[in-house]
Write an enzyme that holds these catalytic residues in place. Structure first.
Site, PDB file in Angstrom:
ATOM      1  N   ASP A  94     -11.000 -89.339   3.646  1.00  0.00           N
ATOM      2  CA  ASP A  94     -11.981 -89.726   4.653  1.00  0.00           C
ATOM      3  C   ASP A  94     -12.908 -88.543   4.890  1.00  0.00           C
ATOM      4  O   ASP A  94     -12.492 -87.396   4.811  1.00  0.00           O
ATOM      5  CB  ASP A  94     -11.294 -90.118   5.964  1.00  0.00           C
ATOM      6  CG  ASP A  94     -12.137 -91.113   6.768  1.00  0.00           C
ATOM      7  OD1 ASP A  94     -11.690 -92.258   6.936  1.00  0.00           O
ATOM      8  OD2 ASP A  94     -13.240 -90.732   7.212  1.00  0.00           O
ATOM      9  N   HIS A 134       8.099 -59.272  41.788  1.00  0.00           N
ATOM     10  CA  HIS A 134       9.402 -59.930  41.938  1.00  0.00           C
ATOM     11  C   HIS A 134       9.138 -61.403  42.240  1.00  0.00           C
ATOM     12  O   HIS A 134       8.189 -61.725  42.967  1.00  0.00           O
ATOM     13  CB  HIS A 134      10.182 -59.358  43.134  1.00  0.00           C
ATOM     14  CG  HIS A 134      10.989 -58.129  42.843  1.00  0.00           C
ATOM     15  ND1 HIS A 134      11.167 -57.132  43.777  1.00  0.00           N
ATOM     16  CD2 HIS A 134      11.678 -57.739  41.748  1.00  0.00           C
ATOM     17  CE1 HIS A 134      11.932 -56.175  43.258  1.00  0.00           C
ATOM     18  NE2 HIS A 134      12.252 -56.521  42.029  1.00  0.00           N
ATOM     19  N   CYS A 137      12.775 -59.801  51.080  1.00  0.00           N
ATOM     20  CA  CYS A 137      13.266 -58.624  50.359  1.00  0.00           C
ATOM     21  C   CYS A 137      14.307 -57.856  51.169  1.00  0.00           C
ATOM     22  O   CYS A 137      15.170 -57.185  50.612  1.00  0.00           O
ATOM     23  CB  CYS A 137      12.136 -57.641  50.068  1.00  0.00           C
ATOM     24  SG  CYS A 137      10.796 -58.317  49.114  1.00  0.00           S
ATOM     25  N   ARG A 177      10.222 -56.778  36.397  1.00  0.00           N
ATOM     26  CA  ARG A 177      11.453 -56.049  36.710  1.00  0.00           C
ATOM     27  C   ARG A 177      12.683 -56.585  35.978  1.00  0.00           C
ATOM     28  O   ARG A 177      13.615 -55.843  35.718  1.00  0.00           O
ATOM     29  CB  ARG A 177      11.714 -56.104  38.217  1.00  0.00           C
ATOM     30  CG  ARG A 177      10.635 -55.464  39.052  1.00  0.00           C
ATOM     31  CD  ARG A 177      10.532 -53.983  38.743  1.00  0.00           C
ATOM     32  NE  ARG A 177       9.612 -53.312  39.636  1.00  0.00           N
ATOM     33  CZ  ARG A 177       9.923 -52.890  40.859  1.00  0.00           C
ATOM     34  NH1 ARG A 177      11.129 -53.073  41.336  1.00  0.00           N
ATOM     35  NH2 ARG A 177       9.020 -52.285  41.598  1.00  0.00           N
TER      36      ARG A 177
HETATM   37  N1  ARG Z   1       9.823 -50.814  46.704  1.00  0.00           N
HETATM   38  C1  ARG Z   1      10.710 -51.829  46.276  1.00  0.00           C
HETATM   39  C2  ARG Z   1      10.614 -52.008  44.767  1.00  0.00           C
HETATM   40  O1  ARG Z   1       9.523 -51.870  44.266  1.00  0.00           O
HETATM   41  C3  ARG Z   1      10.413 -53.104  46.977  1.00  0.00           C
HETATM   42  C4  ARG Z   1      11.388 -54.183  46.655  1.00  0.00           C
HETATM   43  C5  ARG Z   1      11.037 -55.488  47.246  1.00  0.00           C
HETATM   44  N2  ARG Z   1      12.072 -56.395  47.056  1.00  0.00           N
HETATM   45  C6  ARG Z   1      11.910 -57.660  46.733  1.00  0.00           C
HETATM   46  N3  ARG Z   1      12.933 -58.413  46.634  1.00  0.00           N
HETATM   47  N4  ARG Z   1      10.729 -58.138  46.422  1.00  0.00           N
HETATM   48  O2  ARG Z   1      11.559 -52.247  44.114  1.00  0.00           O
END
Ligand code: ARG
Length: 713
Positions: free
Chosen positions: A663, A168, A272, A139
């Site tokens: 060598d 993430h 999250c 991401r």
């Molecule tokens: N459905 C969200 C995405 O895919 C979930 C985000 C989860 N957030 C996190 N910080 N891991 O972006």
């Protein structure tokens, strides 16, 4: 001391799985229950409210993932870096989060348009060291990390995510109080794992298994609360196995589980759903051990690959960097220059990194050059702890604001400073030669080395394989031999110095007559070896065998295994090799030619020596000193099939001396590879054959240019 914690959440009134942007969402579109989601979210909200202040950002119709406020942005102090979502499905959340940050007094930074970064979902502060762990791979873009470093003024350590399920950083990585780390190692590439291991000591790492990982055990909210002088360490998460809870308990954490299954369907859980908006800046630099220094690199940086080697060195040793500027110059032949800020978690990692960078030729920017740190020798023959270990490259040390060239450069020594009326003198010394009254350079301040481009360009020696498994053509070995012959010839003609180090294989492979010839014709000016080469050389000239083998017929001779002892005995009777020559006992061969042509030799003893010969120096310290004396001033060193003596000699010899290492074993040849291709040539071949080609070639040259010297063939 713990401070009140503020957390940002967003109620799930518009939450749903509407689309698929991560593997958890696959098969779950519109399969989550809004009611259950509300209930689970509320439970989490209530739990967190007992430990922290929870702020709410109004949810928005059409932006179902807005509940995941971890992705709003990244906060440190009163600065917020707004997220730039990778998927269009979430990009509409950005203005709402931006408003919230602005309205709540944050200074908001926004990244360039096409640079994705998903906030605290992909960036987590280490709770002890204060640096930022930043994830990339799914991401967030690695290129966003330098912006974080700049805007938040923190050290950023980049971690690469490799498992799509853990897209993430906060799905598989959770820094905890006191520098503990809860994480799922399999979600990271090897390099990142190494970095984690360098930064977080083993006893602080809590690695979880896949079962806990897929229950989002790392997606946890860690809050400390002090009550009645006691600090409570809370970890709130969806679910953890008994084993994991126990492990966390043992380390003083209380796990609070609160089911978040409806949010797991969208790929998120406790962490999250929250954004910590009170992220205190870590202790002032003097309180934190974090070290940072600026270095400068100069030269043909791109051609030589120096920049990438330097940056790799920093990362591989647990540091991080920020390139401050990079001036490429305008023309290809122009020198380029880069300044890089190096950060390290503590002084010892920094010292380690700086030592290696200095060896690559890095320097302090001139305005920041400081004097070298000196410590007195307190016991003769012993350096202070932390002494700077030298390399073969020309080195200068800064003393009383002047750069002083180090004399007698060699590898693995210390730099000893003596004060004289004319000013300080810096000498490279082996430990045992350090004397009371001298001081020694410690640490890595005020030291610079001058690396030549060629030594950087290839970290590998050019290797030529001949006898070895059909690797390269005979012609290639011939070409190398031609160049070496040409060099030898030029060195001889201008009165230069060639040193040969040789092992007994020279004799066993029939190289003796060729080496003898080289000595006779004035190409060799010192010979270094052990007891064995001398013994077998003389065995061959006195008895016709080498290690009992008949050298002409290639068969072993009856009783031949005692030949070398008889030879040793005979020489011992004479008193020395030279006396054996005088008395007419020794009449040919390498040692004979040395004596006859006044070529000095040093034979260094070892534990396996028979005899030894009277000339063999069994006091190793004296032998090392003899070697060093004979190497001094050499223009070229020919290393013929002796691992021990070649490597020993390599260590004693400063950069700038041409080395040819022959060598049959490529490993020996590769040992000298650090010197780069201009200075060292490796020839993987049979040494007897090499010598015969070399002599042939020298004679061809003689034919071409006429003989500079009387030749007796
Ligand atoms: N459905 C969200 C995405 O895919 C979930 C985000 C989860 N957030 C996190 N910080 N891991 O972006």
């Amino acid at each position: 001391m713990t401070q009140p914690v503020r957390i940002l959440m967003c109620a799930p009134h518009h939450y749903d799985v509407d689309y698929v942007i991560n593997p958890w969402m696959e098969g779950n579109v519109h399969r989550s229950s809004r009611d259950l989601a509300e209930e689970q979210w509320n439970k989490l909200y209530q739990v967190l409210k007992t430990y922290a202040t929870v702020d709410l950002v109004p949810p928005q119709q059409g932006w179902p993932d807005m509940v995941f406020t971890a992705n709003a942005g990244l906060v440190l102090g009163d600065v917020a870096v707004l997220s730039r979502f990778f998927h269009p499905e979430r990009q509409g959340e950005e203005p709402y989060f931006q408003n919230w940050f602005a309205e709540n007094g944050f200074q908001v930074h926004t990244l360039p348009k096409s640079l994705p970064f998903e906030g605290a979902g992909d960036a987590l502060f280490d709770r002890a060291g204060g640096w930022l762990w930043a994830g990339y791979g799914f991401r967030s873009e690695l290129d966003a990390h330098p912006y974080l470093a700049k805007w938040l003024d923190v050290e950023v350590l980049s971690l690469r995510l490799v498992d799509r399920r853990f897209y993430h950083l906060d799905t598989c990585f959770c820094p905890l109080t006191d520098g503990y780390l809860l994480y799922y190692p399999e979600a990271f590439d090897t390099y990142s794992n190494r970095l984690i291991e360098l930064r977080v000591p083993a006893e602080k790492r809590i690695a979880i298994d896949e079962v806990d990982a897929v229950n989002f055990a790392c997606n946890a909210v860690n809050i400390d609360r002090s009550q009645d002088g006691q600090v409570e360490r809370i970890i709130v998460m969806n679910q953890a196995s008994d084993g994991l809870k126990q492990q966390l308990n043992d380390r003083g954490f209380t796990v609070i589980e609160t089911p978040l299954t409806e949010f797991l369907k969208a790929g998120g859980a406790a962490k999250c759903l929250t954004l910590k908006v009170t992220e205190p800046r870590h202790a002032a630099p003097n309180g934190s051990p974090l070290q940072s220094r600026v270095i400068r690199l100069e030269g043909h940086l791109l051609d030589s690959g120096l920049v990438s080697r330097a940056l790799d060195t920093i990362l591989a040793n647990g540091g991080s960097f920020q390139v401050l500027n990079f001036d490429l110059g305008e023309q290809r032949q122009d020198q380029s220059r880069a300044e890089v800020r190096v950060s390290a978690p503590d002084a010892s990692v920094m010292a380690d990194i700086m030592g290696q960078l200095i060896d690559l030729g890095a320097m302090s920017p001139p305005q920041q050059a400081s004097n070298a740190t000196l410590e007195p020798v307190e016991k003769a023959g012993v350096a202070p702890d932390d002494f700077y270990v030298t390399t073969i490259y020309p080195t200068e040390v800064r003393i009383q604001d002047q750069w002083v060239k180090v004399q007698g450069q060699r590898m693995d020594g210390a730099i000893a400073i003596t004060q004289t009326a004319e000013g300080p003198i810096a000498r490279c010394k082996i430990l045992r030669d350090l004397q009371l009254g001298e001081s020694v350079v410690v640490g890595s301040e005020g030291i610079r080395t001058l690396r030549n481009e060629s030594s950087l360009k290839s970290s590998k020696t050019e290797e030529f394989s001949f006898m070895g498994a059909g690797v390269s053509s005979e012609r290639r070995v011939e070409l190398v031999v031609e160049q070496i012959a040409w060099d030898l010839r030029r060195i001889r003609d201008r009165g230069g110095k060639v040193v040969v180090t040789a092992g007994p294989v020279v004799i066993h492979t029939g190289g003796s007559e060729h080496l003898s010839q080289l000595i006779r014709e004035g190409y060799v000016h010192a010979l270094l070896g052990g007891n064995a080469i001398a013994v077998h050389d003389m065995e061959q000239s006195m008895l016709g065998t080498s290690l009992g083998m008949d050298m002409k017929r290639g068969v072993s001779v009856h009783g031949g295994h005692r030949h070398h002892l008889k030879v040793i005995n005979a020489i011992r009777r004479c008193g020395s090799i030279a006396q054996a020559v005088d008395q007419g006992i020794l009449t040919s061969g390498i040692m004979y030619e040395c004596v006859k042509n006044n070529v000095p030799f040093a034979l260094a003893g070892s534990i396996r020596d028979d005899g030894p010969l009277p000339d063999t120096q069994m006091d190793l310290l004296t032998a090392q000193a003899d070697y060093a004396r004979l190497i001094d001033g050499a223009d070229m060193i020919l290393m013929l099939s002796s691992m021990l003596h070649s490597i020993g000699v390599g260590n004693m010899t400063p950069s700038g001396v041409k080395m040819v290492c022959v060598d049959i074993n490529p490993a020996v040849v590769t040992k000298l590879s650090d010197r780069g291709s201009i200075e060292s040539t490796g020839v993987v071949t049979d040494v007897g054959l090499f010598l015969s080609l070399l002599v042939q070639q020298l004679h061809r040259l003689q034919g071409q240019y006429g003989s500079g010297q009387a030749v007796s063939v």
